[in-house]
Enzyme design. Structure first.
Site, PDB file in Angstrom:
ATOM      1  N   CYS A 164     -22.711   8.194  -3.181  1.00  0.00           N
ATOM      2  CA  CYS A 164     -22.234   6.928  -3.746  1.00  0.00           C
ATOM      3  C   CYS A 164     -23.260   5.815  -3.538  1.00  0.00           C
ATOM      4  O   CYS A 164     -23.491   4.991  -4.430  1.00  0.00           O
ATOM      5  CB  CYS A 164     -20.897   6.540  -3.131  1.00  0.00           C
ATOM      6  SG  CYS A 164     -19.505   7.548  -3.702  1.00  0.00           S
ATOM      7  N   THR A 193       0.859  -1.174   0.000  1.00  0.00           N
ATOM      8  CA  THR A 193       0.000   0.000   0.000  1.00  0.00           C
ATOM      9  C   THR A 193       0.902   1.232   0.000  1.00  0.00           C
ATOM     10  O   THR A 193       2.069   1.158   0.418  1.00  0.00           O
ATOM     11  CB  THR A 193      -0.925   0.031   1.227  1.00  0.00           C
ATOM     12  OG1 THR A 193      -1.638   1.293   1.248  1.00  0.00           O
ATOM     13  CG2 THR A 193      -0.149  -0.095   2.528  1.00  0.00           C
TER      14      THR A 193
END
Length: 379
Positions: A350, A193
């Site tokens: 969303c 990440t």
């Protein structure tokens, strides 16, 4: 002068109201999804600035509604995006999307830091107990924790994980999938990440387990694994890098292994993100289409399985918002009211987009040269 201003406001309002015909949305109505206007300049702002103006006006408290998620469900169902003249910022974003690689090695770390390094306290207040920042799987789940564990188990079964196998997680977040896979399937994992905050907390949560969490770009990877997974990271790759991403996954996957790609997707091929979302929530992000994914995979993988459970993201986002709102007082010292409005708008808009089936959620299972005899779909 005031009469002239009123006439201008009325003209803009009339233009928007014509666009709203058939959407079941009205200004200052009494339904939960109707828009309550607090500033008469809102109409001009929406028509001249598009989605960016609509979102910023909400953050500025120029308007509100009781049920943002349902408002955006109706907006997306009516496909208002195709009926409004493209605002300047959206046009600029599209041009820059063609000219620049916003997800290059140099730019990607800053984009990830913008969103994922806001503060682990925010995500601990909002997400499930495992800190899973991707869509849950809800067919048999009773709550968010179960939905996320069911999603992880679904992935493990799709890959047919076996004890002793080594798994690569591209975009591993806080290590939630890796921890589940190690605990339930006795594998070992490497995760990458670009979020320093995720690495710090992830290492703590996965302490004493065969899990290696690295602060690294996926393009740096050059070692092989039995299987490769990527959950909710492909949205940050960018269309200019889709082919390279597939090459990296292919390079890291042993012959005979499987690559599972879990990503939000768009029914249309795009080269830029929504102007408001790109400015405030996910800079540099981009939703891929199946066409773009398959083109990038060509010559690298055989696509064995495609599973769409985008409707489950509506439930996931609503659960996240409920947690965020319920726990807001616990984290309020580190944020402000404008941030609350911004985050509420993000989560609920969303949710509405997924409810309208405007956005999709796909899990694809890919193999280098195909599975001998064929792959048996797992649900």
């Amino acid at each position: 002068m005031s009469k002239l201003i009123d006439n201008t406001h009325n003209r803009y309002r009339e233009n928007i109201e014509r666009l709203l015909i058939g959407t079941d949305i009205v200004f200052n109505g009494d339904r939960p999804w109707d828009i309550r206007v607090y500033n008469a300049e809102l109409y001009q702002r929406i028509l001249t600035q598009g989605s960016l103006g609509l979102g910023e006006a909400y953050m500025d408290e120029w308007w509100d509604c009781h049920q943002l998620d349902e408002l955006f469900n109706k907006i997306c169902q009516a496909q208002l995006e195709n009926k409004v003249i493209v605002d300047p910022q959206t046009f600029i974003n599209r041009v820059l999307g063609c000219l620049n690689n916003h997800q290059s090695r140099q730019r990607a770390p800053e984009h990830i830091k913008w969103h994922y390094d806001i503060g682990n306290d925010l995500y601990q207040a909002m997400l499930d107990k495992r800190l899973t920042y991707s869509c849950g799987y809800w067919p048999k789940a009773k709550n968010l924790d179960e939905a996320q564990e069911h999603k992880f188990d679904l992935i493990c079964r799709k890959l047919n994980l076996q004890p002793g196998q080594k798994i690569l997680d591209i975009g591993c977040g806080w290590g939630s999938f890796m921890k589940f896979a190690v605990e339930h399937y006795r594998v070992s994992c490497v995760g990458v990440t670009l979020s320093a905050e995720q690495v710090a907390l992830g290492k703590l949560l996965c302490k004493d387990l065969p899990i290696d969490i690295r602060l690294a770009d996926y393009r740096e990877l050059d070692e092989t694994f039995d299987h490769v997974i990527s959950i909710g990271m492909f949205e940050h790759v960018g269309y200019k890098n889709y082919a390279e991403y597939m090459k990296v996954a292919n390079r890291c996957l042993k012959d005979g292994g499987l690559f599972l790609l879990h990503t939000i997707g768009s029914s249309k091929s795009r080269i830029s993100v929504d102007a408001w979302m790109g400015k405030y929530i996910f800079p540099g992000s981009m939703l891929p289409s199946l066409k773009q994914i398959s083109k990038a995979a060509e010559g690298q993988f055989v696509i064995e399985d495609v599973h769409n459970f985008g409707a489950d993201y509506d439930k996931t986002l609503m659960a996240w918002f409920a947690n965020f709102a319920d726990n807001w007082q616990m984290i309020i010292a580190n944020y402000d009211h404008r941030f609350y409005l911004m985050w509420k708008y993000y989560l609920l808009s969303c949710a509405g987009a997924f409810r309208a089936r405007d956005n999709q959620l796909w899990q694809l299972v890919l193999a280098k040269t195909g599975v001998p005899g064929g792959y048996t779909s797992v649900r």
